[in-house]
Design an enzyme around this catalytic site. Structure first.
Site, short mmCIF file in Angstrom:
data_model
loop_
_atom_site.label_atom_id
_atom_site.label_comp_id
_atom_site.label_asym_id
_atom_site.label_seq_id
_atom_site.Cartn_x
_atom_site.Cartn_y
_atom_site.Cartn_z
N GLU A 234 1.09 -1.16 0.15
CA GLU A 234 -0.09 -0.09 0.04
C GLU A 234 1.02 1.36 -0.19
O GLU A 234 1.42 1.44 0.82
CB GLU A 234 -0.74 0.09 1.09
CG GLU A 234 -2.23 0.92 0.98
CD GLU A 234 -1.82 2.43 1.75
OE1 GLU A 234 -1.31 3.25 1.04
OE2 GLU A 234 -1.97 2.26 2.96
N CYS A 268 -2.08 8.72 3.18
CA CYS A 268 -2.22 8.31 1.87
C CYS A 268 -3.68 8.49 1.11
O CYS A 268 -3.93 8.81 -0.07
CB CYS A 268 -1.89 6.75 1.65
SG CYS A 268 -0.16 6.58 2.03
#
Length: 461
Positions: A234, A268
């Site tokens: 990720e 993020c």
């Protein structure tokens, strides 16, 4: 980078730690392998009991561990406590659902017969020790969303946390130890990033997961690929926040502020690029800029603070350079844009307009409270701008037109599409991205099965 707690609100080094040497790393790898041999055979009910106990302990520790997180990486202390509470809820969710998520699957009877079997099934079995390379921005949550499903599946965990959150890393090992998990089920490795490759090459480590930067992801994926080991990555995100003409503008602008500055903008999945239909652009921009200006910036340990410092001086320098590059190339500063005087690595909530493709800020992730505004003429242009990024983690769309909903779901290049709200993670829903945001999924049944041996079991007639 030293392994140390450096308070980002004032730059003071509070604690330093020696990196573990080769002997200690070897001891922990041997322990992980030995623990896995027995832990893998434990019953779901026993794992669930231990996970519930760990969640209870985390709830009890919420205020103390919240202060530790804030001191180490600067998030407002209210958000730190909320992160701890979310972790405890998610641990309980996996404790309660893991057995059904990993239950044996039985193919259709006709397929079993056609294969020549008397019976057949698919079983999910744990892989072994899994190395987790985790970031500082959500120092509890990023780890728990790996650890809870991995431990419930029967794996054991090895944590290499970011070097600026060592106290949080050590707390996590202690948490699972106090909960009663066997020694070696979850261990923290106080090591620098240079030690990761050798550990990942060790045959006792069966897989790896990383949340972090694109360069870090490439490095881990390269080693894992060479060793033919499973990875979940990720990486970064530059999430679009699209506002169409049918949107509730007041609500869209209010939530846009939170979506941009959550965790001091260092997330993020924070919305970063605000793409607004021309018919409502001026109304949205006025409300959004006013909301960003009104935020309380200050001591992250103060209850009233909404935006604290960035986690590191380098992080602030990188963010500042992106803003300066955009301004040199013609962007307009609608608010913020200049670092304040005084100690700590603070940066003001900032909104930039007039963004063009030649600016670095159009292509690169802004890891801090800086938003970019785009005016678009229609849905087609909104999709074009939204997808004009190397990342594809999540996305946000504000519209009350069902036809537009269908188009955005079909055309946006992202691992999630959130309508009329901001991106959030929940253990019931898969989390992850496409393009340079990585691959694989965390959370939900998809996440718990990432580190399982999906085994076909076939019995002859």
């Amino acid at each position: 980078m030293p392994i140390a707690t450096v308070n980002p609100a004032n730059g003071e080094t509070l604690k330093t730690y020696e990196a573990m040497g080769d002997e200690e790393i070897e001891r922990r790898l041997r322990l992980a392998e030995a623990t896995f041999r027995t832990y893998r055979t434990s019953a779901f009910a026993e794992r669930a009991r231990l996970m519930h106990r760990a969640a209870d302990l985390l709830d009890e520790d919420q205020r103390d561990v919240g202060r530790v997180m804030t001191t180490e990486m600067g998030k407002p202390v209210k958000q730190a406590r909320a992160e701890a509470a979310k972790c405890a809820r998610s641990m309980r969710w996996y404790a309660d659902h893991a057995q059904e998520l990993l239950a044996d699957e039985e193919p259709a009877a006709s397929d079993v017969k056609d294969s020549g079997a008397s019976r057949a099934l698919v079983r999910y079995r744990p892989l072994g020790p899994v190395l987790a390379v985790m970031p500082w921005n959500f120092p509890l949550w990023q780890v728990i969303r790996f650890a809870a499903p991995a431990l419930m599946a029967g794996n054991v965990g090895l944590l290499k946390h970011a070097s600026n959150v060592p106290q949080t890393a050590l707390y996590l090992e202690d948490l699972f130890h106090r909960a009663g998990f066997p020694e070696g089920a979850f261990q923290t490795l106080l090591i620098g990033s240079g030690a990761v490759a050798e550990i990942l090459r060790d045959e006792r480590v069966k897989a790896a997961t990383l949340t972090g930067s694109e360069p870090a992801g490439r490095a881990v994926a390269s080693v894992a690929g060479d060793m033919v080991k499973k990875t979940v990555l990720e990486l970064g995100g530059s999430d679009p926040y699209v506002v169409m003409s049918s949107a509730d503008i007041d609500r869209a602008a209010k939530i846009a502020v939170t979506a941009r500055v959550q965790n001091n903008g260092q997330s993020c999945i924070a919305a970063k690029r605000f793409i607004v239909h021309t018919d409502v652009f001026d109304a949205f921009a006025q409300r959004f800029v006013a909301g960003m200006k009104a935020l309380t910036v200050g001591d992250p340990l103060a209850e009233e603070t909404e935006v604290g410092p960035l986690a590191s001086e380098q992080g602030r320098n990188d963010l500042e350079e992106l803003v300066h590059d955009a301004v040199r190339s013609g962007a307009t500063v609608l608010c913020g844009g200049e670092r304040p005087d005084g100690p700590g690595w603070f940066y003001p909530p900032t909104v930039l307009g007039g963004i063009t493709r030649k600016m670095r800020i159009h292509r690169e992730e802004t890891f801090g409270p800086v938003a970019t505004l785009y005016r678009v003429a229609d849905l087609d242009e909104a999709v074009l701008v939204a997808n004009d990024t190397p990342f594809g983690l999540s996305s946000n769309v504000w519209t009350r037109d069902e036809g537009e909903v269908d188009r955005f779901v079909r055309d946006l290049e992202a691992g999630g599409v959130f309508f009329n709200g901001m991106t959030a993670s929940h253990p019931a829903f898969p989390f992850g991205g496409v393009k340079r945001s990585g691959y694989g999924r965390e959370l939900s049944g998809h996440g718990i099965r990432e580190f399982c041996n999906i085994t076909t079991v076939w019995h002859g007639a």
